[in-house]
Write a protein that holds these residues in place. Structure first.
Motif, PDB file in Angstrom:
ATOM      1  N   VAL A 108      35.486  42.773  27.871  1.00 56.04           N
ATOM      2  CA  VAL A 108      36.322  41.581  28.039  1.00 56.04           C
ATOM      3  C   VAL A 108      36.020  40.568  26.924  1.00 56.04           C
ATOM      4  O   VAL A 108      36.927  40.002  26.298  1.00 56.04           O
ATOM      5  CB  VAL A 108      36.080  40.944  29.433  1.00 56.04           C
ATOM      6  N   VAL A 109      34.713  40.363  26.687  1.00 56.83           N
ATOM      7  CA  VAL A 109      34.314  39.425  25.626  1.00 56.83           C
ATOM      8  C   VAL A 109      34.860  39.897  24.282  1.00 56.83           C
ATOM      9  O   VAL A 109      35.432  39.118  23.510  1.00 56.83           O
ATOM     10  CB  VAL A 109      32.766  39.351  25.539  1.00 56.83           C
ATOM     11  N   ASP A 110      34.691  41.195  24.029  1.00 61.61           N
ATOM     12  CA  ASP A 110      35.155  41.730  22.746  1.00 61.61           C
ATOM     13  C   ASP A 110      36.668  41.561  22.601  1.00 61.61           C
ATOM     14  O   ASP A 110      37.160  41.207  21.524  1.00 61.61           O
ATOM     15  CB  ASP A 110      34.797  43.218  22.610  1.00 61.61           C
ATOM     16  N   ALA A 111      37.404  41.819  23.687  1.00 62.31           N
ATOM     17  CA  ALA A 111      38.863  41.722  23.609  1.00 62.31           C
ATOM     18  C   ALA A 111      39.283  40.279  23.340  1.00 62.31           C
ATOM     19  O   ALA A 111      40.182  40.009  22.536  1.00 62.31           O
ATOM     20  CB  ALA A 111      39.503  42.221  24.902  1.00 62.31           C
ATOM     21  N   MET A 112      38.588  39.341  23.992  1.00 62.90           N
ATOM     22  CA  MET A 112      38.953  37.941  23.789  1.00 62.90           C
ATOM     23  C   MET A 112      38.634  37.512  22.352  1.00 62.90           C
ATOM     24  O   MET A 112      39.473  36.922  21.661  1.00 62.90           O
ATOM     25  CB  MET A 112      38.214  37.056  24.796  1.00 62.90           C
ATOM     26  N   GLY A 113      37.422  37.819  21.901  1.00 61.17           N
ATOM     27  CA  GLY A 113      37.039  37.479  20.524  1.00 61.17           C
ATOM     28  C   GLY A 113      37.997  38.124  19.529  1.00 61.17           C
ATOM     29  O   GLY A 113      38.433  37.497  18.565  1.00 61.17           O
ATOM     30  N   GLN A 114      38.354  39.383  19.807  1.00 62.63           N
ATOM     31  CA  GLN A 114      39.245  40.094  18.885  1.00 62.63           C
ATOM     32  C   GLN A 114      40.635  39.459  18.838  1.00 62.63           C
ATOM     33  O   GLN A 114      41.255  39.386  17.781  1.00 62.63           O
ATOM     34  CB  GLN A 114      39.333  41.574  19.295  1.00 62.63           C
ATOM     35  N   SER A 115      41.118  38.968  19.986  1.00 61.65           N
ATOM     36  CA  SER A 115      42.453  38.359  19.950  1.00 61.65           C
ATOM     37  C   SER A 115      42.420  37.091  19.085  1.00 61.65           C
ATOM     38  O   SER A 115      43.364  36.800  18.352  1.00 61.65           O
ATOM     39  CB  SER A 115      42.969  38.054  21.359  1.00 61.65           C
ATOM     40  N   PHE A 116      41.317  36.361  19.131  1.00 64.91           N
ATOM     41  CA  PHE A 116      41.194  35.166  18.292  1.00 64.91           C
ATOM     42  C   PHE A 116      41.065  35.556  16.819  1.00 64.91           C
ATOM     43  O   PHE A 116      41.660  34.947  15.944  1.00 64.91           O
ATOM     44  CB  PHE A 116      39.980  34.328  18.722  1.00 64.91           C
ATOM     45  N   MET A 117      40.256  36.587  16.591  1.00 59.42           N
ATOM     46  CA  MET A 117      40.064  37.061  15.215  1.00 59.42           C
ATOM     47  C   MET A 117      41.405  37.499  14.634  1.00 59.42           C
ATOM     48  O   MET A 117      41.782  37.142  13.525  1.00 59.42           O
ATOM     49  CB  MET A 117      39.093  38.248  15.251  1.00 59.42           C
ATOM     50  N   SER A 118      42.132  38.276  15.415  1.00 60.69           N
ATOM     51  CA  SER A 118      43.351  38.866  14.894  1.00 60.69           C
ATOM     52  C   SER A 118      44.425  37.814  14.629  1.00 60.69           C
ATOM     53  O   SER A 118      45.156  37.904  13.642  1.00 60.69           O
ATOM     54  CB  SER A 118      43.870  39.915  15.875  1.00 60.69           C
ATOM     55  N   LEU A 119      44.498  36.813  15.504  1.00 61.83           N
ATOM     56  CA  LEU A 119      45.527  35.786  15.312  1.00 61.83           C
ATOM     57  C   LEU A 119      45.033  34.621  14.445  1.00 61.83           C
ATOM     58  O   LEU A 119      45.713  33.615  14.295  1.00 61.83           O
ATOM     59  CB  LEU A 119      46.001  35.264  16.668  1.00 61.83           C
ATOM     60  N   SER A 120      43.834  34.755  13.884  1.00 60.04           N
ATOM     61  CA  SER A 120      43.255  33.717  13.001  1.00 60.04           C
ATOM     62  C   SER A 120      43.088  32.372  13.710  1.00 60.04           C
ATOM     63  O   SER A 120      43.349  31.315  13.131  1.00 60.04           O
ATOM     64  CB  SER A 120      44.126  33.490  11.748  1.00 60.04           C
ATOM     65  N   LEU A 121      42.641  32.419  14.973  1.00 66.17           N
ATOM     66  CA  LEU A 121      42.547  31.171  15.747  1.00 66.17           C
ATOM     67  C   LEU A 121      41.148  30.557  15.714  1.00 66.17           C
ATOM     68  O   LEU A 121      40.165  31.244  15.455  1.00 66.17           O
ATOM     69  CB  LEU A 121      42.882  31.457  17.222  1.00 66.17           C
ATOM     70  N   GLY A 122      41.084  29.276  16.011  1.00 62.71           N
ATOM     71  CA  GLY A 122      39.807  28.636  16.318  1.00 62.71           C
ATOM     72  C   GLY A 122      38.962  28.214  15.128  1.00 62.71           C
ATOM     73  O   GLY A 122      37.924  27.608  15.309  1.00 62.71           O
ATOM     74  N   VAL A 123      39.390  28.543  13.909  1.00 59.64           N
ATOM     75  CA  VAL A 123      38.616  28.059  12.757  1.00 59.64           C
ATOM     76  C   VAL A 123      39.486  27.144  11.884  1.00 59.64           C
ATOM     77  O   VAL A 123      39.238  26.984  10.705  1.00 59.64           O
ATOM     78  CB  VAL A 123      38.023  29.217  11.916  1.00 59.64           C
ATOM     79  N   THR A 124      40.497  26.583  12.495  1.00 56.77           N
ATOM     80  CA  THR A 124      41.418  25.615  11.877  1.00 56.77           C
ATOM     81  C   THR A 124      42.295  26.206  10.768  1.00 56.77           C
ATOM     82  O   THR A 124      42.950  25.476  10.033  1.00 56.77           O
ATOM     83  CB  THR A 124      40.696  24.337  11.337  1.00 56.77           C
ATOM     84  N   CYS A 125      42.305  27.544  10.681  1.00 54.74           N
ATOM     85  CA  CYS A 125      43.140  28.190   9.656  1.00 54.74           C
ATOM     86  C   CYS A 125      44.614  27.842   9.863  1.00 54.74           C
ATOM     87  O   CYS A 125      45.324  27.474   8.923  1.00 54.74           O
ATOM     88  CB  CYS A 125      42.960  29.701   9.742  1.00 54.74           C
ATOM     89  N   LEU A 126      45.054  27.944  11.110  1.00 54.05           N
ATOM     90  CA  LEU A 126      46.481  27.735  11.361  1.00 54.05           C
ATOM     91  C   LEU A 126      46.844  26.258  11.307  1.00 54.05           C
ATOM     92  O   LEU A 126      47.997  25.911  11.038  1.00 54.05           O
ATOM     93  CB  LEU A 126      46.890  28.364  12.696  1.00 54.05           C
TER      94      LEU A 126
END
Ligand code: PFF
Length: 449
Positions: free
Chosen positions: A216-234
């Motif tokens: 579950v943790v991996d899937a959540m982290g991966q969804s953020f990684m894949s959509l480029s979220l949470g590091v102010t990129c977007l």
């Protein structure tokens, strides 16, 4: 004039560049290896739920912050909510992006190594065990790993020095359609292999016994990684958007395309994994072990190999460009320095992280952080801590702190589009679902659950 904010020339260009940021090694290298490690179907289901409930709303909230101010995170928060301490999370975004881009560039270096050996005709003609050994020998060679990583970073910063419109947008416009086409060809090839249905079952049969909290943790982290979220990129990218771009439509288009590419990567890889009786849980080396085996079964294998690694190279560079742009835009906005200076500072810091990561399979393999070498540590901490934390902050900020009319104005372009349902859904997810889900994950990390 030198610090004037240059925008994307067209809506298509802006969307293509953001898809370019989202689609990368995260989809093609990380998603399959994580799905393979976490048992396939159930992981993918949780991943899709995360995209829907967290990914799309957080993407829209980053767009709202960036496009409403045309500034990167810190300046944007200062403008929208003067005096708010949320602006300090910009530092976490910049640091997270530097760390992620550092280890990510190492994988980009691996891609260049495999491209090079495909072009020089040395890649094909080995057994699967030999491919595993070839990979281990390569990553254990400090000179080669560092060399390719540095070459990659050099290319990355060369593109960046040409600016947003000339560099990023042009590359993204040309490469994205090309990438989709190639992926589809590879998927068809994989599906035609004998016993490919076992791979499809692995991908799409849902069995929660294989998942667990780690999945579950991996899937959540991966969804953020894949959509480029949470590091102010977007936030940074949408600060370059034009004021008439439709944020709701763009977020849905970008998330759908990104998810499609991840699923296509799975369809390209797992039928082949099972057809050749290989192990799906090989970890980060999965695609580097399996793809050569696949290519050499195909007529004209070397050409397929070259095409694939070219594709992967372009998918990677459009992502590292966006990761680097976070710190470049931050430095320009905060310290009013020229773009070239900001690029030089970013490049120096990123190179340090990248070299340390590249050496973590050889010279620095003794250095262990949380029981992982430097590379694996960053591959864990980047998505699963920095991105989730950034996502939490963004969700709370837009869901609870930002005025509703800013969100409404941005999502509807001042009332031009209807948004009542979408806005209600986004705000609900940002207020309740994202904070609760992410806090549960952090409680899990510290052993409370
Ligand atoms: N989304 C990219 C990928 O899936 O490869 C990686 C990435 C790019 C993460 C930009 C974060 C970011 F800001």
């Amino acid at each position: 004039m030198k610090n004037k904010r240059i925008g994307f020339a067209t809506r298509m260009g802006a969307v293509a560049a953001t898809v370019g940021s989202a689609v990368g090694l995260g989809n093609i290298w990380r998603f399959p290896y994580q799905a393979g490690e976490n048992g396939g179907g159930a992981y993918i289901l949780v991943y899709l739920i995360c995209v829907l409930l967290l990914g799309v709303p957080i993407m829209m909230s980053e767009f709202v912050i960036g496009r409403s101010t045309h500034k990167s995170m810190k300046g944007a928060v200062e403008q929208l909510t003067p005096g708010s301490p949320f602006k300090y999370f910009a530092y976490i975004g910049v640091l997270g992006a530097l760390l992620i881009c550092g280890y990510y560039s190492v994988v980009c270096g691996w891609v260049i190594e495999y491209l090079w050996s495909s072009v020089s005709g040395n890649l094909l003609g080995h057994t699967t065990e030999q491919y595993s050994q070839i990979f281990n020998t390569f990553v254990g060679n400090p000179d080669r790993c560092v060399l390719w990583t540095l070459l990659f970073l050099l290319l990355n910063f060369l593109v960046l020095s040409r600016g947003v419109e000339k560099g990023i947008e042009r590359i993204a416009n040309v490469m994205m359609p090309f990438l989709f086409l190639l992926l589809i060809v590879f998927c068809v090839n994989s599906l035609l292999l004998p016993d490919s249905d076992e791979g499809m079952e692995f991908l799409f049969d849902i069995d929660f016994d294989d998942l667990g909290w780690k999945g579950v943790v991996d899937a959540m982290g991966q969804s953020f990684m894949s959509l480029s979220l949470g590091v102010t990129c977007l936030i940074t990218f949408s600060s370059y958007f034009k004021d008439d771009s439709n944020l709701m439509k763009d977020a849905v288009t970008i998330s759908s395309l990104d998810t499609l590419v991840a699923i296509l990567a799975g369809i390209m890889i797992f039928p082949a994994v099972f057809s050749f009786e290989l192990e799906p849980n090989a970890g980060p080396k999965l695609i580097f072990e399996i793809l050569p085996t696949i290519f050499q079964q195909l007529p004209g294998g070397t050409i397929w190999a070259v095409l694939f690694f070219v594709l992967l190279f372009f998918a990677s560079i459009t992502s590292t460009i966006s990761l680097s742009e976070i710190s470049i835009a931050f430095l320009i906005d905060e310290y009013k320095i020229s773009r070239m200076k900001a690029i030089a500072i970013t490049a120096t810091l990123m190179t340090i992280v990248a070299v340390l990561s590249a050496l973590s399979f050889s010279t620095l393999s003794d250095i262990q952080l949380l029981g992982r070498n430097i590379f694996d540590f960053l591959d864990f901490v980047g998505p699963n801590i920095f991105m989730l934390l950034g996502g939490l902050v963004t969700a709370v900020y837009v869901g609870w702190v930002l005025k509703k009319d800013v969100i409404h104005n941005q999502l509807t372009n001042g009332g031009k589009h209807k948004a009542s349902f979408v806005q209600a859904y986004v705000v609900f997810c940002l207020r309740y679902i994202a904070p609760v889900a992410i806090v549960i994950i952090f409680l899990y990390y510290i052993g409370v659950i």
